[in-house]
Design a protein around this motif. Sequence first.
Motif, PDB file in Angstrom:
ATOM      1  N   ASP A   1      19.416  64.850  26.968  1.00  0.00           N
ATOM      2  CA  ASP A   1      18.079  64.399  27.341  1.00  0.00           C
ATOM      3  C   ASP A   1      17.058  64.800  26.284  1.00  0.00           C
ATOM      4  O   ASP A   1      16.215  63.991  25.884  1.00  0.00           O
ATOM      5  CB  ASP A   1      17.703  64.992  28.702  1.00  0.00           C
TER       6      ASP A   1
ATOM      7  N   SER B   1      15.426  60.683  30.654  1.00  0.00           N
ATOM      8  CA  SER B   1      16.560  59.904  31.143  1.00  0.00           C
ATOM      9  C   SER B   1      16.456  59.634  32.635  1.00  0.00           C
ATOM     10  O   SER B   1      16.795  58.545  33.104  1.00  0.00           O
ATOM     11  CB  SER B   1      17.866  60.634  30.812  1.00  0.00           C
TER      12      SER B   1
ATOM     13  N   GLY C   1      23.242  56.906  26.193  1.00  0.00           N
ATOM     14  CA  GLY C   1      21.880  57.131  25.718  1.00  0.00           C
ATOM     15  C   GLY C   1      21.290  55.908  25.047  1.00  0.00           C
ATOM     16  O   GLY C   1      20.104  55.594  25.233  1.00  0.00           O
TER      17      GLY C   1
ATOM     18  N   LEU D   1      20.329  53.482  27.682  1.00  0.00           N
ATOM     19  CA  LEU D   1      19.272  53.992  28.551  1.00  0.00           C
ATOM     20  C   LEU D   1      17.933  54.052  27.843  1.00  0.00           C
ATOM     21  O   LEU D   1      16.892  53.763  28.427  1.00  0.00           O
ATOM     22  CB  LEU D   1      19.656  55.388  29.053  1.00  0.00           C
TER      23      LEU D   1
END
Length: 634
Positions: free
Chosen positions: A250, A273, A328, A331
Motif C-alpha cells: 500500500d 488501496s 497493484g 488497482l
Amino acid sequence: MHWTDNIVPASVAVFLGALILSGALVGLTLWICRQRGWLAKPRADRWHRGTPCLYGGVPIWLSCVGLCFAILPFSDRIVWKLIGASSLMFFLGLADDILHLRPQTKLAGQILAALLVVGSGIVYPLQQNLILNSAISVVWIVGITNAFNLLDNMDGLTAGVALISAVYLAIFYGSNGSWDYTLLAVVAAGAAAGFLLFNFNPARIFMGDCGSLFLGFLLGSASLLEATHVSGVPPLVLAPVVVLAVPVFDTLFVSVTRRLRGQAISQGGTDHSSHRLVYLGLDERSAVLLLCGLSVASGAVALVARHMLYSRAIGLIGFWFLFLLLFGIHLFRSETVAAANHLHPASTLLRRLFTRDALAFVLDPVALSLAYYLAYVLRFRAYVPRTDLDLFFRTWPIVLAVKFLCLWGCRVYRHSWWRGSRTDPYRLAKATLAGEAATVLLLIAIYRFVGFSRVVFVLDAAFSWALLVTIRMSFSLFRNSLHGWGLSHGEARRVFVLGTSERTEVALRFLHDQRIACAGLIDTNGGTDSGRWVWGTQVIGGLKDLSRLCSNHGVSEIVLPENESLPCSDLEFRALCQDARLRLVRLGLYSAEADSKSDSNDRRTTIHPTTAHARTRSDQGPNGNKSLVEDESI
C-alpha cells in the motif's frame, strides 16, 4: 518445568489475556473520550463521516506493556530495549495526535528510535558489512512504521493487518523455540484483536498515530529478531518483507501515485488501496476483509517458503510478488486527469512511463525471467547443480533479450495487454515458440549447447506462455471478481452496452456503481471484436444478433454511451432495438435518457450526477394513453 515449555497453551492464554485487557481498556477509553469530547471530526481528506473517539492507541500500548511486564523476564535485554524504543514511538505518535507535529519532526523521532533498536543488536542480516546492514535495518524499521501509519485509513484495516502479521511472527519464533520473541508477538496480536472489536466497521474509536506508529514500529523491529525464516537463504532474507507485504504494498503504490501527481507522500488523502477497492464497487467491510485476506495469504507464503529449499522458496515468493504487482497495477491504474494537468515535466515523463500499455515492458520481462528460473528449478527438483546454476546466470540476459525481441517481432505489443483477446493465447504461443527456438539456436552458436538441458527449454516455453497469458487475462479476472463480489446477491437488472471504446469503460463504471450488471458488450466493428474481453467484459455479438442475445440472456435494455459511434444510421439502430424489443438508454456524462422512440410507453429516465438515481415521468404515449412507471435506479 518452566511454564513456557509448552508454548502453544501458554500463547493461547497470553493472547486471550491481552485481548480481554485491551478490550476492557478500549471500553474505558471510549467512556473517557465521550465525556471529554475527544472525537474525530469529519474532514475532506479523511474517509470517515462519523465521530469516533480518539486515542485508541493508548489502550493498545497499555495492554502490551502491562502484559510484557507480567510475563517476560527482565533478563532478555534485547526484547526490553525493543519495547522501550516502541514506547518512545508511542509517545511521539501521541504528541502528534495532540500537537500535530511536522512530518520532519516525526521522521527524526522515528530514525532516532530505529537507531536505538539497531544499536541493541537487532539488525537485518543481508550482507557481511555491519554498517550496510545497520543502514538497511533503519530504513526497514522506519519504512514499516510509516507503512502502518499510512495503512490506518479505513475502519479495522491497520488493526486487522497487525493482528495477522503478529500471529505469523509468533508462529515463526515459536517453531524456532524463541519463547520470549513468541510471547512478545502474541501480546501484540492480542492487543490488536481487543482493539479491533471496537474498530471494525463502523468504528467506534480510532487508534490514531500513537497506535499505528507503535504497532508498526514494534512489528517492524520484531520481524528482524530472527530474520532467517527462509531456510538456507542467509544473504537474501525475504520473510519479513513477505509477512508485512500488505502495508509495504500500500505504501509503495500510494507513494508512486502521489509522486506522479506532485503531491506530498505525508499528505492525507483517500487514494489508498482500501479506498480504491470501494471506488470499484466493494463496501468498506469487503475492502478491509480483502486486504486482510491478502495479508493472510502473504504470511502463508512466508510460512510455506520457510520449509522449502532456497531455490523453490525464491520461485514461490517471486510468484507472490508478481501477483501483488499485477493487483497493484489494476488497482492503482486510474488517476485524476485534473491532477495531471499541473505536473512538472519530470512527473509527466514518469506518468508516460507508467501508462498501462508501457507497463507491459515491465511485467513481461519479470514473467519471462521467472519462467526461465522455474524451468531450472523444476528440471533438477531438489538441488540445482552449481554448474547449471552458473549457466542460468550467464544465459539469463541472452534468453530474456531474445524472447522479448520475438514478442516484439510477433506484434504482441501492437495490442493493449490489459484488454485481452480471444486470440491472445495463439499469438503468444507463436511468439513464445519462436523465441524459444531462436534462443536455442543462439546458445548453440555461442556455447555449442554444451551442458544445457533440453528439458529446461521445454519447461521454459510452457511457463513463459502460461505467465504471459495469465498477465493478459488478469485485468478481466480482476474486474469480474470485484464486480461479482460487489454486486448484491439479489441483483436482477442486466443490460447490454454498445461499443468497445474508452467511452464504453465510462459507461461500465457508471453501471457498476449503480449495481447494474452488464450482460455483454455489443460489437460495432463488423464482428472483429466478437469474443474478445474488453474492459473486463466479453463482446458477445453484433447488432444483427440482438434478438438472439436478448432471448439467451434475458435482457431488455441496451445502453448507448455518450458520443459512441454507430455502424448505421440512428433510425436503423432504433429499428433494430424495436425488433429485438430492447429499450434504448442513452448514457451521457450528466444524464441518461431512455429513448422515447424505442419505447412504446414513451418513458424517459433522467439520471442526475449528484444522486445517481433515475426518476421516471409519465408522458403522452403514441397511443394517446399515459403510463405510470415506478421510480427506478440505473
